[in-house]
Design a protein around this motif. Structure first.
Motif, mmCIF file in Angstrom:
data_model
loop_
_atom_site.group_PDB
_atom_site.id
_atom_site.type_symbol
_atom_site.label_atom_id
_atom_site.label_comp_id
_atom_site.label_asym_id
_atom_site.label_seq_id
_atom_site.Cartn_x
_atom_site.Cartn_y
_atom_site.Cartn_z
ATOM 1 N N UNK A 1 0.840 -1.200 0.000
ATOM 2 C CA UNK A 1 0.000 0.000 0.000
ATOM 3 C C UNK A 1 0.879 1.256 0.000
ATOM 4 N N UNK A 2 1.879 1.270 0.855
ATOM 5 C CA UNK A 2 2.756 2.434 0.962
ATOM 6 C C UNK A 2 3.475 2.715 -0.360
ATOM 7 N N UNK A 3 3.965 1.665 -1.011
ATOM 8 C CA UNK A 3 4.685 1.864 -2.269
ATOM 9 C C UNK A 3 3.746 2.327 -3.381
ATOM 10 N N UNK A 4 2.520 1.797 -3.365
ATOM 11 C CA UNK A 4 1.550 2.229 -4.383
ATOM 12 C C UNK A 4 1.166 3.691 -4.167
ATOM 13 N N UNK A 5 1.067 4.104 -2.921
ATOM 14 C CA UNK A 5 0.807 5.515 -2.630
ATOM 15 C C UNK A 5 1.914 6.397 -3.207
ATOM 16 N N UNK A 6 3.161 5.966 -3.043
ATOM 17 C CA UNK A 6 4.290 6.733 -3.592
ATOM 18 C C UNK A 6 4.173 6.863 -5.107
ATOM 19 N N UNK A 7 3.838 5.761 -5.761
ATOM 20 C CA UNK A 7 3.713 5.779 -7.217
ATOM 21 C C UNK A 7 2.602 6.721 -7.670
ATOM 22 N N UNK A 8 1.472 6.688 -6.974
ATOM 23 C CA UNK A 8 0.344 7.538 -7.346
ATOM 24 C C UNK A 8 0.633 9.010 -7.054
ATOM 25 N N UNK A 9 1.267 9.295 -5.919
ATOM 26 C CA UNK A 9 1.606 10.691 -5.612
ATOM 27 C C UNK A 9 2.620 11.240 -6.610
ATOM 28 N N UNK A 10 3.570 10.382 -7.016
ATOM 29 C CA UNK A 10 4.564 10.811 -8.009
ATOM 30 C C UNK A 10 3.885 11.166 -9.327
ATOM 31 N N UNK A 11 2.889 10.404 -9.701
ATOM 32 C CA UNK A 11 2.217 10.622 -10.982
ATOM 33 C C UNK A 11 1.170 11.725 -10.924
ATOM 34 N N UNK A 12 0.472 11.849 -9.797
ATOM 35 C CA UNK A 12 -0.695 12.733 -9.745
ATOM 36 C C UNK A 12 -0.572 13.901 -8.770
ATOM 37 N N UNK A 13 0.463 13.910 -7.926
ATOM 38 C CA UNK A 13 0.649 15.017 -7.001
ATOM 39 C C UNK A 13 -0.545 15.242 -6.096
ATOM 40 N N UNK A 14 -1.034 16.462 -6.055
ATOM 41 C CA UNK A 14 -2.136 16.821 -5.151
ATOM 42 C C UNK A 14 -3.468 16.211 -5.570
ATOM 43 N N UNK A 15 -3.550 15.647 -6.766
ATOM 44 C CA UNK A 15 -4.783 14.966 -7.188
ATOM 45 C C UNK A 15 -4.913 13.583 -6.554
ATOM 46 N N UNK A 16 -3.888 13.154 -5.831
ATOM 47 C CA UNK A 16 -3.890 11.834 -5.196
ATOM 48 C C UNK A 16 -4.285 11.978 -3.730
ATOM 49 N N UNK A 17 -5.336 11.287 -3.326
ATOM 50 C CA UNK A 17 -5.829 11.319 -1.944
ATOM 51 C C UNK A 17 -5.621 9.940 -1.320
ATOM 52 N N UNK A 18 -4.768 9.867 -0.302
ATOM 53 C CA UNK A 18 -4.460 8.581 0.331
ATOM 54 C C UNK A 18 -5.133 8.431 1.692
ATOM 55 N N UNK A 19 -6.119 9.274 1.990
ATOM 56 C CA UNK A 19 -6.732 9.257 3.321
ATOM 57 C C UNK A 19 -7.725 8.118 3.509
ATOM 58 N N UNK A 20 -8.196 7.497 2.430
ATOM 59 C CA UNK A 20 -9.172 6.415 2.546
ATOM 60 C C UNK A 20 -8.560 5.164 3.139
ATOM 61 N N UNK A 21 -9.384 4.341 3.769
ATOM 62 C CA UNK A 21 -8.868 3.124 4.398
ATOM 63 C C UNK A 21 -8.592 2.017 3.396
ATOM 64 N N UNK A 22 -9.245 2.045 2.240
ATOM 65 C CA UNK A 22 -9.107 0.956 1.268
ATOM 66 C C UNK A 22 -8.489 1.425 -0.037
#
Length: 301
Positions: free
Chosen positions: A103-124
């Motif tokens: 999960x943590x690594x996927x968050x990094x990948x999504x934040x790298x690609x989408x920046x502020x458009x990426x919301x990681x606050x959800x539980x799932x």
């Protein structure tokens, strides 16, 4: 054509071509973000579109994309139904991320690609915001999962699903392929009316929420309720008015969600998970209220 039949004809429609283009673009962008992330160089990932997007039960203006990103390095399993001699002895070494790590690594990948458009606050899901060129995407880090059991001949078999770690420490098991296959089969048996009725009920639920008459329910819930309606309540030849079908479907849901009704034994479209009970985001009372208010909203009699 009556005014109601005309309304239902509009409500049964899937996402527009423009929305479908945006859905496909969102899926491609998620794939590209994962495939281009160096943190995944040592593992193999796959992608599994799921939910309303995969099952073609999206409705206009409600066309988010759900996509599971699956770690293919190993699988989780449950062999508790097997006798000791048949259990899987030993263990599989977990390399390159367990649930929280993946999960943590996927968050990094999504934040790298989408920046502020990426919301990681959800539980799932990791949520990628909608913009002018794509719809909202829910990206779910997942693993393969097998439930071992004995088949009708007494041989060891397994059913395959996905397992997802939530940030609250829970694990969720789903069976998206079975859901998809069963939905396609029911849609074929009902002359495509099954998915049409799902879209209509989703649109009516959206109307009820907008009017403040009910709290929003997961769109998958409407799919489940229509799936649990027997095939005989749907038209097979394409000539029965939509009004007749939606009346039969909503009436069945309302009657069977009364105390003592058959709904207590219903299952999700995957045919495996009980529809009502612990862990679900809805109740039988929610279904009963939805059916009643949907009936009134459409002016059925």
């Amino acid at each position: 054509m009556t005014a109601l039949e005309d309304k239902l004809t509009r409500y049964k429609a899937p996402s527009s071509n423009t929305e479908q283009d945006k859905q496909e673009r969102a899926e491609r962008m998620v794939r590209n973000a994962v495939n281009g992330w160096s943190g995944f160089n040592d593992i193999r990932t796959s992608f599994l579109p799921k939910g309303s997007y995969k099952n073609n039960t999206n409705v206009r203006t409600d066309s988010d994309v759900d996509i599971a990103v699956i770690h293919e390095g190993f699988f989780y399993y449950d062999d508790s139904a097997l006798c000791e001699a048949d259990k899987i002895h030993g263990s599989v070494a977990i390399k390159h991320f367990d649930g929280p790590g993946f999960r943590s690594e996927l968050e990094k990948a999504m934040r790298h690609a989408y920046g502020s458009d990426c919301d990681t606050s959800g539980t799932t899901a990791i949520e990628i915001a909608e913009n002018g060129g794509r719809v909202k995407a829910d990206v779910v880090p997942s693993f393969r999962y097998r439930y071992y059991h004995y088949d009708t001949l007494g041989k060891v078999a397994y059913r395959e699903g996905t397992k997802t770690w939530r940030t609250n420490g829970e694990w969720v098991i789903n069976y998206p392929q079975q859901q998809y296959d069963n939905g396609v089969a029911k849609n074929n048996r009902t002359g495509t009316r099954y998915k049409q009725m799902v879209r209509i009920l989703k649109r009516v639920e959206n109307d009820l929420v907008a009017a403040g008459q009910i709290d929003a329910l997961p769109s998958y819930f409407m799919e489940c309720l229509v799936y649990c309606t027997p095939d005989g309540h749907f038209n097979h030849g394409g000539l029965t008015p939509l009004t007749d079908d939606i009346s039969a479907v909503i009436g069945y849901i309302w009657n069977q969600t009364k105390p003592g009704g058959s709904a207590k034994d219903w299952h999700e479209p995957n045919g495996i998970k009980p529809l009502f009970g612990p862990g679900q985001k809805w109740s039988m009372e929610d279904a009963h209220e939805l059916a009643l208010k949907a009936w009134r909203n459409l002016g059925l009699n």
